[in-house]
Design a protein around this motif. Structure first.
Motif, PDB file in Angstrom:
ATOM      1  N   MET A   1       0.854  -1.187   0.000  1.00 25.56           N
ATOM      2  CA  MET A   1       0.000   0.000   0.000  1.00 25.56           C
ATOM      3  C   MET A   1       0.889   1.236   0.000  1.00 25.56           C
ATOM      4  N   ASN A   2       1.262   1.719  -1.151  1.00 27.55           N
ATOM      5  CA  ASN A   2       2.230   2.792  -1.269  1.00 27.55           C
ATOM      6  C   ASN A   2       1.786   4.084  -0.604  1.00 27.55           C
ATOM      7  N   SER A   3       0.472   4.272  -0.477  1.00 28.80           N
ATOM      8  CA  SER A   3      -0.012   5.510   0.116  1.00 28.80           C
ATOM      9  C   SER A   3      -0.022   5.474   1.640  1.00 28.80           C
ATOM     10  N   CYS A   4       0.284   4.332   2.245  1.00 26.71           N
ATOM     11  CA  CYS A   4       0.270   4.232   3.701  1.00 26.71           C
ATOM     12  C   CYS A   4       1.429   5.035   4.283  1.00 26.71           C
ATOM     13  N   ILE A   5       1.138   5.798   5.303  1.00 27.40           N
ATOM     14  CA  ILE A   5       2.153   6.666   5.906  1.00 27.40           C
ATOM     15  C   ILE A   5       3.336   5.864   6.431  1.00 27.40           C
ATOM     16  N   SER A   6       3.118   4.624   6.872  1.00 24.77           N
ATOM     17  CA  SER A   6       4.217   3.826   7.436  1.00 24.77           C
ATOM     18  C   SER A   6       5.327   3.579   6.428  1.00 24.77           C
ATOM     19  N   ASN A   7       4.998   3.558   5.140  1.00 24.06           N
ATOM     20  CA  ASN A   7       6.014   3.328   4.115  1.00 24.06           C
ATOM     21  C   ASN A   7       7.008   4.477   4.006  1.00 24.06           C
ATOM     22  N   TYR A   8       6.667   5.616   4.566  1.00 25.42           N
ATOM     23  CA  TYR A   8       7.527   6.798   4.458  1.00 25.42           C
ATOM     24  C   TYR A   8       8.387   7.019   5.705  1.00 25.42           C
ATOM     25  N   PHE A   9       8.246   6.140   6.704  1.00 26.41           N
ATOM     26  CA  PHE A   9       9.005   6.297   7.939  1.00 26.41           C
ATOM     27  C   PHE A   9      10.345   5.566   7.927  1.00 26.41           C
ATOM     28  N   SER A  10      10.573   4.706   6.938  1.00 27.10           N
ATOM     29  CA  SER A  10      11.754   3.841   6.962  1.00 27.10           C
ATOM     30  C   SER A  10      13.069   4.608   6.853  1.00 27.10           C
ATOM     31  N   ASP A  11      13.045   5.793   6.246  1.00 29.85           N
ATOM     32  CA  ASP A  11      14.278   6.554   6.065  1.00 29.85           C
ATOM     33  C   ASP A  11      14.556   7.533   7.204  1.00 29.85           C
ATOM     34  N   ILE A  12      13.679   7.580   8.204  1.00 27.43           N
ATOM     35  CA  ILE A  12      13.900   8.484   9.336  1.00 27.43           C
ATOM     36  C   ILE A  12      14.952   7.881  10.256  1.00 27.43           C
ATOM     37  N   GLU A  13      15.903   8.677  10.648  1.00 28.64           N
ATOM     38  CA  GLU A  13      16.990   8.215  11.520  1.00 28.64           C
ATOM     39  C   GLU A  13      16.453   7.961  12.928  1.00 28.64           C
ATOM     40  N   ASP A  14      16.663   6.753  13.428  1.00 26.60           N
ATOM     41  CA  ASP A  14      16.242   6.401  14.783  1.00 26.60           C
ATOM     42  C   ASP A  14      17.203   7.047  15.778  1.00 26.60           C
ATOM     43  N   PRO A  15      16.711   7.873  16.712  1.00 29.83           N
ATOM     44  CA  PRO A  15      17.602   8.594  17.623  1.00 29.83           C
ATOM     45  C   PRO A  15      18.171   7.748  18.757  1.00 29.83           C
ATOM     46  N   ARG A  16      17.732   6.501  18.890  1.00 33.41           N
ATOM     47  CA  ARG A  16      18.162   5.663  20.024  1.00 33.41           C
ATOM     48  C   ARG A  16      19.421   4.873  19.693  1.00 33.41           C
ATOM     49  N   ILE A  17      20.166   4.534  20.739  1.00 33.48           N
ATOM     50  CA  ILE A  17      21.294   3.619  20.550  1.00 33.48           C
ATOM     51  C   ILE A  17      20.732   2.209  20.398  1.00 33.48           C
ATOM     52  N   ASN A  18      21.503   1.334  19.761  1.00 40.95           N
ATOM     53  CA  ASN A  18      20.990   0.009  19.368  1.00 40.95           C
ATOM     54  C   ASN A  18      20.444  -0.812  20.530  1.00 40.95           C
ATOM     55  N   ARG A  19      21.103  -0.760  21.673  1.00 41.18           N
ATOM     56  CA  ARG A  19      20.667  -1.625  22.780  1.00 41.18           C
ATOM     57  C   ARG A  19      19.331  -1.183  23.384  1.00 41.18           C
ATOM     58  N   LYS A  20      18.874   0.011  23.014  1.00 37.04           N
ATOM     59  CA  LYS A  20      17.602   0.491  23.536  1.00 37.04           C
ATOM     60  C   LYS A  20      16.468   0.384  22.516  1.00 37.04           C
ATOM     61  N   LYS A  21      16.747  -0.234  21.375  1.00 33.08           N
ATOM     62  CA  LYS A  21      15.731  -0.327  20.327  1.00 33.08           C
ATOM     63  C   LYS A  21      14.885  -1.590  20.481  1.00 33.08           C
ATOM     64  N   LEU A  22      14.132  -1.659  21.583  1.00 34.02           N
ATOM     65  CA  LEU A  22      13.253  -2.811  21.801  1.00 34.02           C
ATOM     66  C   LEU A  22      12.027  -2.746  20.893  1.00 34.02           C
ATOM     67  N   HIS A  23      11.678  -1.553  20.480  1.00 36.63           N
ATOM     68  CA  HIS A  23      10.510  -1.347  19.627  1.00 36.63           C
ATOM     69  C   HIS A  23      10.948  -0.581  18.393  1.00 36.63           C
ATOM     70  N   SER A  24      10.490  -1.017  17.222  1.00 39.23           N
ATOM     71  CA  SER A  24      10.908  -0.343  15.994  1.00 39.23           C
ATOM     72  C   SER A  24      10.309   1.056  15.927  1.00 39.23           C
ATOM     73  N   LEU A  25      11.026   1.958  15.269  1.00 36.34           N
ATOM     74  CA  LEU A  25      10.554   3.329  15.134  1.00 36.34           C
ATOM     75  C   LEU A  25       9.217   3.402  14.381  1.00 36.34           C
ATOM     76  N   PRO A  26       9.061   2.684  13.242  1.00 41.72           N
ATOM     77  CA  PRO A  26       7.746   2.720  12.574  1.00 41.72           C
ATOM     78  C   PRO A  26       6.609   2.229  13.470  1.00 41.72           C
ATOM     79  N   ASP A  27       6.864   1.186  14.286  1.00 44.20           N
ATOM     80  CA  ASP A  27       5.827   0.704  15.205  1.00 44.20           C
ATOM     81  C   ASP A  27       5.395   1.808  16.168  1.00 44.20           C
TER      82      ASP A  27
END
Length: 370
Positions: free
Chosen positions: A1-27
């Motif tokens: 579904m190309n029009s879904c807003i979630s498809n546009y979040f993948s390129d946003i830089e996640d501000p957390r360090i890796n060990r704190k990424k228990l939940h994905s940014l798009p989620d």
């Protein structure tokens, strides 16, 4: 579904360090949007929504580590790069808008609740572009104070596809450089005039005084009138537009300046009548109906955008003040408003939010445009 807003979040830089990424940014972002669509306005309400809707949310979100806590949501929004979220928003809007709007109204709004007097922080001021015919927020630019709109407006316009549009801006944005940028981007402009353009404002006012006193003798002009009765209010709006005389102050400096306009609005409620007169300059041709549509579309921003953000989304009541969170939450509200506007039923925005809270299928329909 190309029009879904979630498809546009993948390129946003996640501000957390890796060990704190228990939940994905798009989620986290989609959970926040779903919760806001359903009436949640703060971090704890977003978490509570997630816990109560977990089974349903898992039908379209991975949620591999369950529902993020309100502290997690808060941390992410405080640290999230607002420019990247804005870029994702604009890319998404370009994907869902069905046509280029005829009028793009650019206007600013301060979120009063974001002011932090203890830390000396002014309230967040967001300059937004509103597609009048699409009824969509097309983009936004954050500035700390209303006085900085002059720098925020060019940055916002640069991000937008404006070819063939009329861009309307109030007196704060009535600037030579902004007019030139709009013309260079293939659009036209209609600017309000006030005291910040003193000599130009006086010159336009004098032109119309002479024209009206002589009943436009020898002056080519166009006129349009509108009458509206609504909620006990009786409005008469009168629009005049004439070719801009070369004798106006610095007329040659305004790129493609073609016309000047006057609007008189008489509003009667009961026995009380108020009269408001405003003056404009523009690059549009001398067509009073086109002029009227541009001015009316700009006035509509108050009801179509600002009023809904304040009353329906309670933006001014929000006490989210720290870091990038006020700017990010403002963009997420714009996403929600656009999603609700795109939903085809005739319900008000307020009733759509209630229905989204009560009916999972409706919330899914709003989110995915199905």
């Amino acid at each position: 579904m190309n029009s879904c807003i979630s498809n546009y979040f993948s390129d946003i830089e996640d501000p957390r360090i890796n060990r704190k990424k228990l939940h994905s940014l798009p989620d986290i972002l989609i959970l926040t949007i779903c919760a806001m669509l359903s009436g949640a306005d703060g971090y704890e309400a977003i978490e509570e929504f997630g816990r109560n809707k977990k089974s349903w949310l898992k039908t379209f979100l991975p949620l591999e580590n369950g529902i993020p806590s309100h502290d997690c949501i808060r941390y992410v929004l405080i640290k999230l790069p607002p420019k990247q979220l804005q870029s994702a928003f604009i890319a998404w809007v370009n994907g869902i808008k069905e046509k280029i709007p005829e009028v793009v109204a650019v206007d600013g709004k301060t979120s009063r609740g974001s002011q932090n007097k203890a830390q000396g922080l002014a309230g967040l001021h967001m300059v937004s572009a509103w597609g009048a015919s699409n009824k969509l927020v097309l983009g936004q630019e954050v500035t700390d104070e209303k006085s900085n709109e002059i720098t925020a407006i060019p940055a916002l316009l640069k991000l937008l596809e404006l070819k063939g549009c009329i861009v309307t801006i109030d007196a704060m944005g009535c600037q030579l450089d902004i007019a030139e940028q709009i013309i260079d981007q293939g659009a036209d402009y209609v600017f309000g005039l006030k005291g910040n353009q003193g000599l130009l404002h006086k010159g336009v006012k004098k032109c119309f005084q002479i024209a009206l006193n002589t009943e436009f003798k020898g002056i080519s002009h166009d006129y349009h009138e509108e009458v509206e009765k609504k909620h006990g209010r009786y409005d008469i709006r009168k629009y005049w537009i004439i070719n801009a005389p070369s004798t106006l102050h610095r007329a040659e400096k305004w790129k493609k300046l073609q016309t000047i306009g006057k609007v008189v609005r008489e509003s009667t409620i009961g026995n009380k009548t108020t009269i408001d007169t405003r003056y404009f300059i523009g690059s549009i041709e001398s067509d009073a109906k086109v002029f009227a549509k541009a001015v009316r579309s700009h006035w509509g921003v108050e009801n179509s955008l600002h009023w809904r953000l304040d009353v329906t989304f309670r933006e001014d009541d929000s006490r989210i003040r720290i870091g990038h969170a006020p700017a990010c939450m403002s963009t997420l509200r714009h996403i929600c408003l656009n999603l609700l506007q795109k939903e085809a039923s005739k319900l008000s925005i307020k009733k759509k939010r209630l229905k989204a809270a009560w009916n999972n299928n409706f919330c899914y329909k709003v989110l995915f445009g199905l």
